[in-house]
Every structure is written in structure tokens, then in C-alpha cells.
Design a protein around this motif. Structure first.
Motif, PDB file in Angstrom:
ATOM      1  N   ILE A 192       0.994  -2.065  -0.041  1.00 42.05           N
ATOM      2  CA  ILE A 192       0.207   0.149   0.060  1.00 42.05           C
ATOM      3  C   ILE A 192       0.727   1.034   0.055  1.00 42.05           C
ATOM      4  O   ILE A 192       1.915   1.192   0.828  1.00 42.05           O
ATOM      5  CB  ILE A 192      -1.282  -0.155   1.205  1.00 42.05           C
ATOM      6  CG1 ILE A 192      -1.693  -1.342   1.121  1.00 42.05           C
ATOM      7  CG2 ILE A 192      -1.414   1.127   1.079  1.00 42.05           C
ATOM      8  CD1 ILE A 192      -2.723  -1.607   3.465  1.00 42.05           C
TER       9      ILE A 192
ATOM     10  N   TYR B 248       1.942   3.235   3.221  1.00 42.36           N
ATOM     11  CA  TYR B 248       1.984   2.221   4.301  1.00 42.36           C
ATOM     12  C   TYR B 248       2.313   2.882   6.190  1.00 42.36           C
ATOM     13  O   TYR B 248       3.840   2.603   5.827  1.00 42.36           O
ATOM     14  CB  TYR B 248       1.604   1.190   4.019  1.00 42.36           C
ATOM     15  CG  TYR B 248       0.841   0.227   5.166  1.00 42.36           C
ATOM     16  CD1 TYR B 248      -0.113   0.254   5.937  1.00 42.36           C
ATOM     17  CD2 TYR B 248       2.117  -0.137   6.353  1.00 42.36           C
ATOM     18  CE1 TYR B 248       0.176   0.052   7.009  1.00 42.36           C
ATOM     19  CE2 TYR B 248       2.018  -1.418   7.270  1.00 42.36           C
ATOM     20  CZ  TYR B 248       0.203  -1.412   7.235  1.00 42.36           C
ATOM     21  OH  TYR B 248      -0.046  -2.034   9.195  1.00 42.36           O
TER      22      TYR B 248
ATOM     23  N   HIS C  68      -7.867   2.439   2.688  1.00 39.15           N
ATOM     24  CA  HIS C  68      -6.628   2.796   3.067  1.00 39.15           C
ATOM     25  C   HIS C  68      -6.750   3.997   3.570  1.00 39.15           C
ATOM     26  O   HIS C  68      -5.460   5.114   4.205  1.00 39.15           O
ATOM     27  CB  HIS C  68      -5.564   2.911   1.382  1.00 39.15           C
ATOM     28  CG  HIS C  68      -5.313   1.879   0.649  1.00 39.15           C
ATOM     29  ND1 HIS C  68      -5.132   1.552  -0.267  1.00 39.15           N
ATOM     30  CD2 HIS C  68      -5.321   0.890   1.538  1.00 39.15           C
ATOM     31  CE1 HIS C  68      -4.831   0.346  -0.841  1.00 39.15           C
ATOM     32  NE2 HIS C  68      -5.159   0.457  -0.055  1.00 39.15           N
TER      33      HIS C  68
ATOM     34  N   SER D 288      -0.756   6.195   4.783  1.00 39.14           N
ATOM     35  CA  SER D 288      -1.973   4.880   3.867  1.00 39.14           C
ATOM     36  C   SER D 288      -2.255   3.986   5.759  1.00 39.14           C
ATOM     37  O   SER D 288      -1.000   3.824   6.171  1.00 39.14           O
ATOM     38  CB  SER D 288      -2.105   4.248   3.086  1.00 39.14           C
ATOM     39  OG  SER D 288      -1.881   5.460   2.443  1.00 39.14           O
TER      40      SER D 288
ATOM     41  N   SER E 214      -4.294  -0.006   6.443  1.00 43.43           N
ATOM     42  CA  SER E 214      -4.935  -1.571   5.770  1.00 43.43           C
ATOM     43  C   SER E 214      -5.996  -1.414   6.797  1.00 43.43           C
ATOM     44  O   SER E 214      -5.491  -1.689   7.667  1.00 43.43           O
ATOM     45  CB  SER E 214      -3.653  -2.793   5.811  1.00 43.43           C
ATOM     46  OG  SER E 214      -4.885  -3.617   6.046  1.00 43.43           O
TER      47      SER E 214
END
Lengths: 414, 414
Positions: free
Chosen positions: B17, B20, B140, B156, B158
Motif C-alpha cells: 500500500i 503505508y 486505505h 495510509s 490497511s
């Protein structure tokens, strides 16, 4: 269809032609007479916008009066009586024989009515006449090629008045016989004359079909041919005078013609009821692939109780696409429908004497011949559907020739 | 459908992602736990984009773990097992009862998964929860309303990891029981329980139909409801867990769902063959008017030998349009088709044991009940078509209520 009445306008409608100048028109007629008198190798070319000028009678008179060899573009069919001896079919450009192309290229005068110089209408721009020798007739103007006198100074003409004046002048003149259309170029009329009677058990082939089905078409009919093999096939139709032909000569939008047929038939019905149109049938030729795009139009025909005759040319998919790319590709196949069940599925009445529903299937020439002679089908009232089985790789001659030309062009050979 | 193999990529696919940040995610989970602990009047609202996050299991766990009253928007159905005792149906906004609206408006925390704030999905924007109390979950990111901490600094999260961490934390905490959904607001489950068994000879009514047909739907099914009465009717469906619901909640494009049904069934078939999906049926509910827009999709279903069950709700035209304007206008009528002839017209096999074709017509409850119990239809293999006759002016409750609200709004009364 619109049923709400609106108030009459308080002043008369102004239907005059903006910029109309009769002196200018007379000068133009004078010049046209000169061009016609000077010409040795003339041609009249009827094109797609000509029908919209509402001067079919004058154009037919001109064709008769001059005896000039006359051709039509695909979009120009239905204006001139194609049984006239000096009508020679469609200007096929690159899809025609070399003799046809050479003859067309050698004209010293082309009277071109309502030009539509689209790719499709001119066989890849190969049927556009030489601008130097072309006199292009529009609704309110005439452009004379090969002269500097193109500018009109803002003056407009009436195409109807111009043609009538021109005809009046031509009738008073002696002119030598025009260079004829070459004998070696076979016109659809001659092709039909020479066609051997097909054997009853033979499959219906595209070449013979379009010639023979011509005998079924009558003055007053509206004849629609869907894009694809039907559209190319229509080049070989021999249309009697006062037939309306609706063809695909610009966008080739698949599925358009079935819905257009509904609209044409509705207009025909209302105009006949209003006494503004002579009676006639609405006849559509459509492929099995095209039909699937807009089959719902059959429902509209039934809903509006329209008189329509649909010939479904069932050749198992997109034959025109097979000729262009992927002759055996599955994306050129279609799901086979039971086409003749359409009237029932779309809710046609099963027993309504005023709206008969007739379906026919022809696997061969014998069956098709019998169907064509059916009294109800000849009359064309109600909903009529004739499914004609044709070869998957069979195609009208003009389509074959044009596809060959395109292949050569794509290889850079022309 | 694509059969051409392409070479494997030379490097592993990067499925990480972008942006992330696990520390950020942990802080977020901490804040969420705080909000949940502080809340007295919470709600979980499942919305249209939630299914795309691929965290149905985690969302269902959250619904079970928190015992929070849970609702779905029309587009959010099919994520949560609607037999869970704390699932209470669709957030009906202005189409709901005053008690329903008052309760929804009094929430102090709304966990809102995959918001789609379109007009249609929110009953004219009346089912959008108060942003101050809303925690909006995206794939996200999570946006916590009523705080200044909306900016993520480009970080971001998950959604899957966040929910799993949140669940782990919640399981270790003691929480007081949440303010319940009011007893006076009847959920579809209760409505079904209270529904008297319809008399066999009674016409099939919209209110009972959507409740009773719920018992026919099983886990693994894909349920599609076309725009119009079917789409509104689906608000009353009680969907078991692991059902996919496809509904019209943005564009309401008439005719979309029949073709979407073809696509969904094709995907289902290929995924089942690949072992990436549990078996199930594809079931479409579509009106007789909508069906006419894209009936050709039935041909595609047959061509691809897809297993599909289509309920045609035949109420003689565009009932939803009649409710909006012109209850008796002819433009809301449609040409009546013989709908059950569709499989035959579109070329379905007449006798292919591996692809059965079944058609059924129900004029009343007795007939429908028998049809629903047909073993073949229950199985749902092959092409199945059930035409259910319904009243021309009958409509699901949420549609009636919403139409009334719209009329009031158009009069400026709300």
C-alpha cells in the motif's frame, strides 16, 4: 405521433430563399447551357443529398432530356428511375471494373447532384469526380468546377427553378449524342437480363439475389438496406421510379436500419393517411448479425401496427467483417437466434385480421420464389418477415471488389 | 474469456500500500477504541464501497463483537449477514418512519464503511449520517469526524489490518450494551415473521414478495436487482451471509442489470471453475419495462451457457415512472412482450441435458409458491425465467415513501 395542437402562427411562414437572386440564377443557367453544349463526354451523377432537394421529377426530366449516361452513388439511389435506358447503376469507383473506372475518369462534364464525398459513399474517395469537370448542384447554389466563377457574391438560387429553366433551354437546342456508357461495362439491368434462372434447389447467392429481388420492388416502396452485405447488395438493386432508398453511406452504424425502418414506415403511414404520399410498402434488408443490435424495433413496429416487410439475410454472423479481418474468428460469429419467432416474442397479435403477421423461411431459390409470389407478402400489409439462408462467405460483387481494393491499398499497392 | 497467455512478469508484483505506516495505523486503532468506548448510541452503517475492500469477514466480526445496531445503505447490502440479530435492514432516511429517522439522527457514533453519498443511495441525501459523529472507513484511510485529526500526513492504513487490530483490542475490553434499535421500527426480518401466509389465489403484491422471496436466496448467490421497483424492493430482502448484492445506487441506468447479470454469472462460472469462489446461483429481479432495453443479454447468457435465474416482475410498464409522473400516461406503458418466449427466440437449446431451460409464469401466490419449490429452479442451473404478474400501481414500501417525500420536497414542504 405528436397529438397536441398548437396555435397557428399569426404571420405567414417565410419560405423564401435567403439571398435569392433571379438575375444571378439566369446567368448561371446560361453558363450551364454553355457547359452542356461544349461537352462531348458528359455524365450525370446522382448523390446522397439530391433526394432532399425535392426535385426528383426535374432530375428525371434532365436525365431523359439530355440522354446523358447517368449513375448514382450508393447514397444517391432512389432518385432516378433505374429502368431508364441511360441509367447505368452505381458509380463503383475502385470497386468497379477497369473499363468502368477509365470511362468515369475520362468525363469532360459531370453534373453532380447533392455530393456526399464520404469514404463509404465513394469507395474510399475513388468515385469522386474530377473537380475540374464537375458542376456540383446544391439546394441553393451551384459550383462550376474548372472556372474562377465559383464565388456567388452571396447570391442564392432555387435548384427547382434552375433545373426548370435549364430544361426549357435544352429543349430548344440541338445537341449531338453524348459519348455512351461502354458496352463492356455491365449494368445491373443487363446482368439481370443475362442471369440464368436459378435452380430451385440451389442456395440463394448474393449475386443473383439482389438482381432478382429487384423485380419485387415497386414504385412507391421505401427500400432500406442495413450496413454490411445488404448495403453493398443494394448497389445491384434496380429501383423503379418513385422509390425511396435508404442506405448506409456515412457512419455504417450497425443496427441503425431496423429502427430507421420503423420510423420510415410510421412516417409513410401518417403521410399516406394525410394524403401527402402515394401508397407503398416499407421493405428492409438486414443481416442476422445487424438484427441483433436493435431487435426491439420489431416491438415498436408491432406497437404502432406498422406495415413492414423484413428480409433477414442469414449468413451466420458478420460476413462483411470476415472479409475485412478474421474470416473464421469466433468474434465474427453470432448466437443463432430463431429469427422468425420475433413477432411472437415481441407481442404481435396472433389473430387480428387488420394486422396480419407472416413469417417465411427460404433455404433455397425454389422456396424464395414461392414466398415472393405470396399474395400477402406482395401486398406488404401487416408484419412480414422472410428469413433467407445465405452462404457465410458469400458477398455482393461490389463488396468483394472493394475489400480487394482496400487490401491492396493497405499493402501500399495503389 | 481472454484465452491468450502472456509471459509472467520478471519481478514480483508490488502489492504494498503506497504510504503505508504501521505506527500511524496503531495510533488510529487506539483512537477508534476510545471513540467506541465513549459511545452510548452507536451504529454501524455498511455502504456501497465496503464490499470492494474485501474485508467482509472482518466487518461481520465487528458487527458480532460490538453488537452495535447495524444498517446498510441500498448499495451496501450483501456485506453483512442479514440474519444477525443486530442487523436491522436499510437506512431508509426520508423513506423510513419518523421513529427510524429520529433514532438514526440521535447516534453519537457511526462506523460508516465505504460511503457512497449519492442522491439515490441516501434517499435524497437524507440517510447521510452526521459527519461530526461519523468514522468513515475507506480502503486505505479512516476519517474521524468531529476531530481536527483528519489529516494523515500522507500516511495510509490497511483496512484489513486496522479492523483485525481493532477487533483484537475490543475483545479484551468490557463495554456496556449499546443503545438498541427501537422496537417500534420494524425490520424486514420481523416483517417477514409477522407476514400472514398469502392466500393461493391472491395476486402477488410487492410488499409480501420481497420478504417471502428472501427465503429462496442462499449463501453464495449473486442477487441483482434492476433499477425501478426491483431496486427498491431489494431493500426488504433478507440476505444470508456471503451473498453478493448488485443494486442500482448511482446512475439508475435502465437495462443495465440484465447485461450485468450476464457478466456476473460469467465471472461466477469462471471463478467457480478456478476454485476461487464458492458455488452459488445468479439471480436477477427485473421489471418488464427494463427488460426491453437490453433483452439481447439473454442471448449472451445462452451463448455462454450461463446459469441464470431471472424473475421478471411484470407490472405492465414503468411503475416507478408512474409514481413520479403520469400514472396513466401512455408513455409509461410498454408493448407487452411474450417474455417467456425469450429463451426460444434467442436460440436456447431445446434439449441439451447439460443446459436446461425452464420457464414459469405466476399469476398468483399459489402458482409462485409451487414454482419456487421446483427442484430445478432451486438448483438454478441452466437458464431459468419466472414471470410474476404484479399490480400496475403496486410498489415496494420504500419506493412509495420516498416518492411521497420527493413530492413534499418539490412542494417546498421539507
Amino acid at each position: 405521433m405528436v397529438k397536441t395542437k398548437v396555435a397557428e402562427p399569426s404571420t405567414p411562414l417565410d419560405l423564401s430563399i435567403p439571398g435569392y437572386n433571379e438575375a444571378f440564377e439566369d446567368q448561371l443557367v446560361h453558363k450551364l447551357v454553355g457547359r452542356i453544349q461544349d461537352s462531348k463526354r458528359p455524365m450525370i451523377l446522382i448523390d446522397a443529398f439530391a433526394a432532399g432537394f425535392c426535385v426528383n421529377a426535374e432530375i428525371n426530366d434532365l436525365v431523359r432530356e439530355t440522354d446523358f449516361p447517368t449513375l448514382a452513388t450508393p447514397g444517391g439511389k432512389g432518385v432516378v428511375d433505374e429502368h431508364l435506358p441511360n441509367f447505368h447503376g452505381v458509380h463503383l469507383g475502385s470497386a468497379g471494373t477497369s473499363a468502368h473506372q477509365a470511362w468515369a475518369g475520362a468525363r469532360d462534364l459531370v453534373l453532380h447532384f447533392g455530393p456526399l464525398n464520404s469514404d463509404t459513399n465513394t469507395f474510399g474517395f475513388t468515385a469522386i469526380p474530377n473537380p475540374q469537370v464537375t458542376v456540383a448542384f446544391e439546394r441553393h447554389s451551384v459550383q462550376i468546377g474548372g472556372t474562377d466563377e465559383i464565388l456567388t457574391g452571396g447570391c442564392s438560387i432555387s435548384i427547382k427553378a434552375t433545373l426548370n429553366k435549364l430544361l426549357a433551354r435544352l429543349r430548344t437546342l440541338r445537341r449531338s449524342a453524348p459519348d455512351p456508357y461502354p458496352n463492356e461495362c455491365q449494368t445491373p439491368r443487363e446482368a439481370l437480363r443475362k442471369l440464368p434462372k436459378p435452380r430451385d434447389e440451389s442456395a440463394v447467392d448474393q449475386y443473383s439475389f439482389w438482381l432478382l429481388i429487384s423485380t419485387y420492388i415497386k414504385s412507391g416502396d421505401i427500400v432500406l438496406t442495413e450496413t454490411g452485405t445488404a448495403s453493398y447488395g443494394s448497389h445491384s438493386l434496380i429501383l423503379p421510379g418513385e422509390t425511396v432508398a435508404i442506405n448506409s453511406t456515412i457512419w455504417l452504424s450497425i443496427g441503425y436500419m431496423l429502427a430507421a425502418c420503423q420510423g420510415a414506415s410510421l412516417a409513410q403511414k401518417e403521410m399516406c393517411e394525410a394524403g401527402t404520399r402515394r401508397p407503398g410498402r416499407t421493405i428492409l434488408f438486414v443481416g442476422d448479425g445487424s438484427l441483433q443490435m436493435s431487435a426491439q424495433a420489431v416491438s415498436d413496429m408491432i406497437r404502432n401496427r406498422l406495415n413492414v416487410t423484413i428480409f433477414i439475410l442469414n449468413n451466420n454472423g458478420y460476413t462483411i467483417e470476415r472479409l475485412i479481418h478474421g474470416p473464421n474468428a469466433t468474434y465474427n460469429d453470432v448466437q443463432p437466434w430463431r429469427n422468425l419467432e420475433a413477432p411472437s416474442y415481441f407481442g404481435a397479435p396472433k389473430d387480428e385480421p387488420s394486422y396480419p403477421v407472416r413469417t417465411f423461411a427460404a433455404q433455397n431459390w425454389g422456396e424464395l420464389q414461392k414466398i415472393i409470389n405470396n399474395a400477402g407478402l406482395k401486398k406488404g400489409n401487416g408484419l412480414n418477415m422472410v428469413e433467407v439462408k445465405m452462404g457465410v462467405d458469400d458477398a455482393p460483387q461490389s463488396l468483394r471488389s472493394f475489400a480487394e481494393y482496400l487490401e491492396m491499398r493497405n499493402r501500399g499497392e495503389v
